[in-house]
Every structure is written in C-alpha cells, then in structure tokens.
Design an enzyme around this catalytic site. Sequence first.
Site, PDB file in Angstrom:
ATOM      1  N   LYS A 215     -21.454  -3.792 -10.871  1.00  0.00           N
ATOM      2  CA  LYS A 215     -20.044  -2.843 -10.430  1.00  0.00           C
ATOM      3  C   LYS A 215     -20.834  -1.653 -11.695  1.00  0.00           C
ATOM      4  O   LYS A 215     -21.168  -2.333 -12.867  1.00  0.00           O
ATOM      5  CB  LYS A 215     -19.330  -3.136 -10.003  1.00  0.00           C
ATOM      6  CG  LYS A 215     -20.623  -3.608  -8.652  1.00  0.00           C
ATOM      7  CD  LYS A 215     -19.081  -3.417  -7.323  1.00  0.00           C
ATOM      8  CE  LYS A 215     -19.848  -4.320  -5.695  1.00  0.00           C
ATOM      9  NZ  LYS A 215     -17.990  -4.512  -5.254  1.00  0.00           N
ATOM     10  N   ARG A 251     -17.742 -13.584  -6.060  1.00  0.00           N
ATOM     11  CA  ARG A 251     -18.994 -12.625  -5.069  1.00  0.00           C
ATOM     12  C   ARG A 251     -20.122 -12.469  -6.291  1.00  0.00           C
ATOM     13  O   ARG A 251     -19.896 -11.179  -6.648  1.00  0.00           O
ATOM     14  CB  ARG A 251     -18.059 -11.485  -4.210  1.00  0.00           C
ATOM     15  CG  ARG A 251     -19.767 -11.351  -3.282  1.00  0.00           C
ATOM     16  CD  ARG A 251     -19.069 -10.249  -2.382  1.00  0.00           C
ATOM     17  NE  ARG A 251     -20.281 -10.231  -1.452  1.00  0.00           N
ATOM     18  CZ  ARG A 251     -21.289  -9.013  -2.056  1.00  0.00           C
ATOM     19  NH1 ARG A 251     -20.904  -8.019  -3.433  1.00  0.00           N
ATOM     20  NH2 ARG A 251     -22.389  -8.638  -1.146  1.00  0.00           N
TER      21      ARG A 251
HETATM   22  N1  PMM Z   1     -19.558  -5.425  -3.361  1.00  0.00           N
HETATM   23  C1  PMM Z   1     -19.847  -5.168  -1.819  1.00  0.00           C
HETATM   24  C2  PMM Z   1     -20.296  -5.935  -1.127  1.00  0.00           C
HETATM   25  N2  PMM Z   1     -19.920  -6.631  -0.299  1.00  0.00           N
HETATM   26  N3  PMM Z   1     -17.726  -8.332  -0.439  1.00  0.00           N
HETATM   27  C3  PMM Z   1     -16.648  -8.151  -1.168  1.00  0.00           C
HETATM   28  N4  PMM Z   1     -16.064  -8.944  -0.612  1.00  0.00           N
HETATM   29  N5  PMM Z   1     -16.459  -7.519  -2.013  1.00  0.00           N
HETATM   30  C4  PMM Z   1     -17.163  -6.746  -2.710  1.00  0.00           C
HETATM   31  O1  PMM Z   1     -16.869  -6.370  -3.713  1.00  0.00           O
HETATM   32  C5  PMM Z   1     -18.480  -6.487  -2.152  1.00  0.00           C
HETATM   33  C6  PMM Z   1     -18.582  -7.144  -0.934  1.00  0.00           C
HETATM   34  C7  PMM Z   1     -21.460  -4.131  -2.668  1.00  0.00           C
HETATM   35  O2  PMM Z   1     -22.266  -5.155  -3.711  1.00  0.00           O
HETATM   36  P1  PMM Z   1     -23.809  -5.077  -3.599  1.00  0.00           P
HETATM   37  O3  PMM Z   1     -24.648  -4.218  -3.082  1.00  0.00           O
HETATM   38  O4  PMM Z   1     -24.409  -5.390  -4.596  1.00  0.00           O
HETATM   39  O5  PMM Z   1     -23.770  -6.616  -2.979  1.00  0.00           O
END
Ligand code: PMM
Length: 274
Positions: A215, A251
């Site tokens: 991020k 995650r």
């Molecule tokens: N961040 C993203 C997408 N899904 N789900 C949870 N539970 N927590 C998060 O911080 C989160 C998520 C965004 O990141 P990506 O686009 O790299 O998947």
Amino acid sequence: MTDGSPSTTLIMGVVNVTPDSFSDGGRWFDADAAIQHGLDLVAEGADIVDVGGESTRPGAARVEPDEELRRVVSVVRELAARGIRVSVDTMRASTALAAVEAGAEIINDVSAGLADDAMAPIVAETGVHYVAMHWRGHSDRMDSLSVYDDVAVEVRDELATRIDALADAGVASDRLILDPGLGFSKRGEQNWELLGRLDVLAGLGLPILIGASRKRFLGALLPEGADVLERDLPTAVVSVLSAQAGAWGVRVHDVRGTRRALDVLGAWQSGRRG
Ligand code: PMM
C-alpha cells in the site's frame, strides 16, 4: 493480543482477477492464470487464498455484478475443489453467495456490509466466516473521508456498530474477523497509528486481519519512483510486527517472503520460551 507463543498468524494470499488493481493489475486476469497463481501461493505457504474480481484502488470505478461474478466464481470453484481454503473479496451479496456455493469458506467484505444491505443476511444464512473491514465509502471518494479526531478509537467504534448490525441480522460473533482497513479512507500517518495502537481494535475481542500489502503508506518510506514490488519487504516487516501484536492473519501478495518472515518470528518466539 499476545506475543508469548510461536507465530500462528495465518497468511491470506491475494489473487486479484482484475485488469486494474494497483498492486498486481492485470497479471492474473485470465481464469487459468488466476487459478495457477492461487496454487502457487499455497505452495509458497498461504493458508487461505483470497479471490477478488473488483479493484478497490483509490479512484477505481465499480465493476458490473455479472462481470465480477464471471471473474471470481470459476477461480473459487477450482481452488476450493483442490481442498484450498478460499475467501472471496467482494462487497456484493450476490457474488458472495455464488462464491460460497462454489466452495468459498470466508467472505471478505471491505465494506463490512455497508455497500450492500443484502450482505449481512447472506452471511447469517450461509454461516461462513466474515471479514468485516473498516470502510467509509467507495473508492471514487474514499480519500476525502479520511477525517478523524482519534483514528484508532473511531475505527474501533465504527466497526463495533457494524458488529451490532451483523448480530441483528443473525450473524454469530464467532464467525467474525475484523480488519482496520489500511489505506481505505486513511492517510499515511493514520495507517501507522492504527498499526501502533492495534490493542484498541483488539479490545473488541475478535480476531484481526491486517492488509498492508504494497500500500501507498509503505511506498512513502521508499525512495521516490521505487517499483511497487519494493514494497514487499516493508510489507513483510509489518506482517511480522502485526503477528507479534497478535493478529489472526495478514493479507499479502508476496506469500513466499511473508512465510519466511513469519518463520523467523516463530523461531524467535520459541527460543524465548526455551
Ligand atoms: N485491501 C485491498 C483489497 N481487499 N481486504 C481486506 N480484508 N483488507 C484489506 O486491507 C484489503 C482487502 C486492496 O488491496 P489490493 O488491491 O492489492 O488487493
């Protein structure tokens, strides 16, 4: 929160079946590539594979329901059929239900039910685990909603309201996992405050998932212009510190590095006991 026993923190590996995610956009857009990526993540040490078909990067437009469904269901079905624990990353009840029917064991909803009123009843009805992430609005406006007096307390209290709403819909609290929603309506330093004060959120007594992977607030620590993949090392460090603070799961995109980092923590912790 505990730091007394070897790390048992789970690794949730990310498979974004999207053309436009900020961190890995387009790489696993094809279903076969996404399935293979999920299998690779498990081989590298993922405990859960999180399959998503809608990008939540700041400013992103929403994807149509049919298209989201098309992207995720076959990938979920194929991975679940191989005995892999799959979560579905969706804000839509219809997608969540189809994914659970295809074998998903966890619904990962970045809106904690706020984006779709039908989500809470689906979680109650299916009885699966549910990640309720702190969220204030869709990607096209989330950056303007990052106003807090005390970010840790407000995130905790807003999630507590969601827990009550889920309970009213019949969701058992032992199904719930909380997530502070790093980067979602949070400015750089607010993310660090949430991490530094995880005990505030832990006060709600539920497992915590941390999604720091790649991020912007991590990119801000790197030299200007650094590639997004250079965020994997800071991500792994955050994962270790989160595990040490008692996180249930992390995650991440880089499962291999995270596994190695958590193994170091496990060894460190077991050494302290011996
Ligand atoms: N961040 C993203 C997408 N899904 N789900 C949870 N539970 N927590 C998060 O911080 C989160 C998520 C965004 O990141 P990506 O686009 O790299 O998947």
